[in-house]
Design an enzyme around this catalytic site. Structure first.
Site, mmCIF file in Angstrom:
data_model
loop_
_atom_site.group_PDB
_atom_site.id
_atom_site.type_symbol
_atom_site.label_atom_id
_atom_site.label_comp_id
_atom_site.label_asym_id
_atom_site.label_seq_id
_atom_site.Cartn_x
_atom_site.Cartn_y
_atom_site.Cartn_z
ATOM 1 N N SER A 148 0.827 -1.199 0.000
ATOM 2 C CA SER A 148 0.000 0.000 0.000
ATOM 3 C C SER A 148 0.865 1.254 0.000
ATOM 4 C CB SER A 148 -0.896 0.005 1.245
ATOM 5 O OG SER A 148 -1.497 1.272 1.442
ATOM 6 N N TYR A 173 -2.194 -0.208 10.041
ATOM 7 C CA TYR A 173 -2.406 -0.750 8.697
ATOM 8 C C TYR A 173 -1.121 -0.640 7.877
ATOM 9 C CZ TYR A 173 -3.887 -0.966 3.814
ATOM 10 O OH TYR A 173 -3.990 -1.286 2.490
#
Length: 361
Positions: A148, A173
């Site tokens: 990501s 995350y």
């Protein structure tokens, strides 16, 4: 070296997810014959009916591509037994790991979900890839996995390059995604597993994730609620349309990093990382303006809708960053590909889908 995907068995985790389902559709349409095994836990992090819709789209396409096969398994990659069983039974040659708990803000309130799926789940995939070579088997020829843009944290240097240090995540995350890259590197080094990590930048499009800004803004505006625009509108995002993401994945799937032996007579890790982004960050206020135009054009909202009444500029959220901006030079050089769908066109397709899915059925 480019390997054809035709005739191969491909495991796609997170197959009912936004990126996973679109990848399955593209492979069925363009790589026939292909044997695809998908797994997804179908959790209720967001509206399950959207996941069910995606699966139905796959089944519909499969009906006209009879040379290919599609096997869907409801389960979680954090269950090691299920993962091992899939690898033993289907022996995938390419694995695309897209199963993950997504979302920066949700990781602040429910960290358990991220450790379970993103760390333990990915470890199970790596272990299964490792043991796919047992007994002299050909095994997994390429592991492609989702990382990501969040790994860049609050890096000041832009655009973000895969050469940049990413040691300061600002959310759990992001930390789990950086951990995935480190784990994959270790397994590539120790077990000579070709692996490629993909840092996605703000993926959007039809049938996407309802927690993403473009989708949640639409839901709120339709309900007459107020949308919050963070950092007082001074944020920029490198929005990347789903078809561009899928095309990038397909090209990368066919070109695993080459296996080499180093001077120490040990494997040089067959390992790579790429950004997949639009290389064109958009200001959030401009993004909201385009979204408004397209929602009116599609008939989701009336022309006289008072947008100013339903907008509120607020401070930055914990875990957020002011800008995401992908340097896609490596992707262009190695694969001759660069995402190109502009935001207006992408949001137009989303608005049309939203109208059909929620209002015309």
């Amino acid at each position: 070296m480019k390997n054809s995907l035709k005739g191969q068995t491909i495991l796609i985790t997170g197959a009912a997810g936004f990126i996973g389902s679109n990848l399955v559709l593209a492979l069925l349409k363009d790589e026939e014959p292909v044997n695809i095994v998908g797994i997804d836990n179908m959790n209720d992090y967001y509206d399950v009916s959207i996941k069910e819709y995606r699966i139905k789209q796959i089944e519909s396409v499969l009906a006209s591509h009879s040379e290919s096969t599609w096997t869907f398994i409801t389960g979680t990659i954090s269950d090691k037994e299920i993962v091992q069983k899939i690898f033993t039974e289907y022996k995938p040659s390419v694995v695309v790991n897209l199963a993950a708990q997504a979302g920066v803000r949700y990781s602040i309130i429910n960290p358990d979900a991220y450790i379970d799926s993103n760390i333990i789940g990915f470890y199970n995939i790596l272990e299964a890839c490792r043991h796919s070579y047992d007994g002299g088997e050909t095994g997994v020829q390429h592991l492609v996995y989702a990382s990501s843009s969040s790994v860049y944290g609050s890096n000041k240097k832009i655009p973000y390059s895969t050469e940049d240090k990413v040691d300061n995540p600002v959310s759990l995350y992001a930390a789990t995604k950086k951990s995935n890259e480190l784990m994959a590197h270790a397994y590539s080094k120790l077990y000579n597993i070709p692996s490629t990590g993909l840092r996605f930048f703000t993926v959007y499009g039809p049938a996407g994730r309802p927690d993403m800004a473009y989708f949640s803004f639409t839901n709120k505006l339709l309900a007459g609620e107020t949308i919050q625009i963070f950092n007082y509108g001074n944020c920029k995002r490198d929005f990347t349309y789903i078809d561009d993401i899928v095309e990038g994945i397909r090209r990368i799937m066919q070109s695993p990093p080459q296996k080499k032996i180093g001077e120490d007579e040990l494997p040089v890790p067959p390992y790579a990382i790429y950004n997949i982004g639009n290389n064109k960050p958009e200001n959030l206020l401009d993004f909201v303006k385009i979204l408004q135009e397209e929602l009116i054009r599609a008939g989701v909202l009336p022309e006289e809708y008072n947008f100013e009444k339903h907008k509120k500029l607020v401070a930055m959220q914990p875990g957020d960053v002011p800008i995401t901006y992908a340097d896609t030079t490596a992707l262009e050089n190695d694969f001759g590909f660069k995402p190109s769908t502009n935001l207006q066109e992408g949001l137009r397709r989303f608005a049309q889908w939203y109208r059909e899915f929620y209002m015309d059925r």
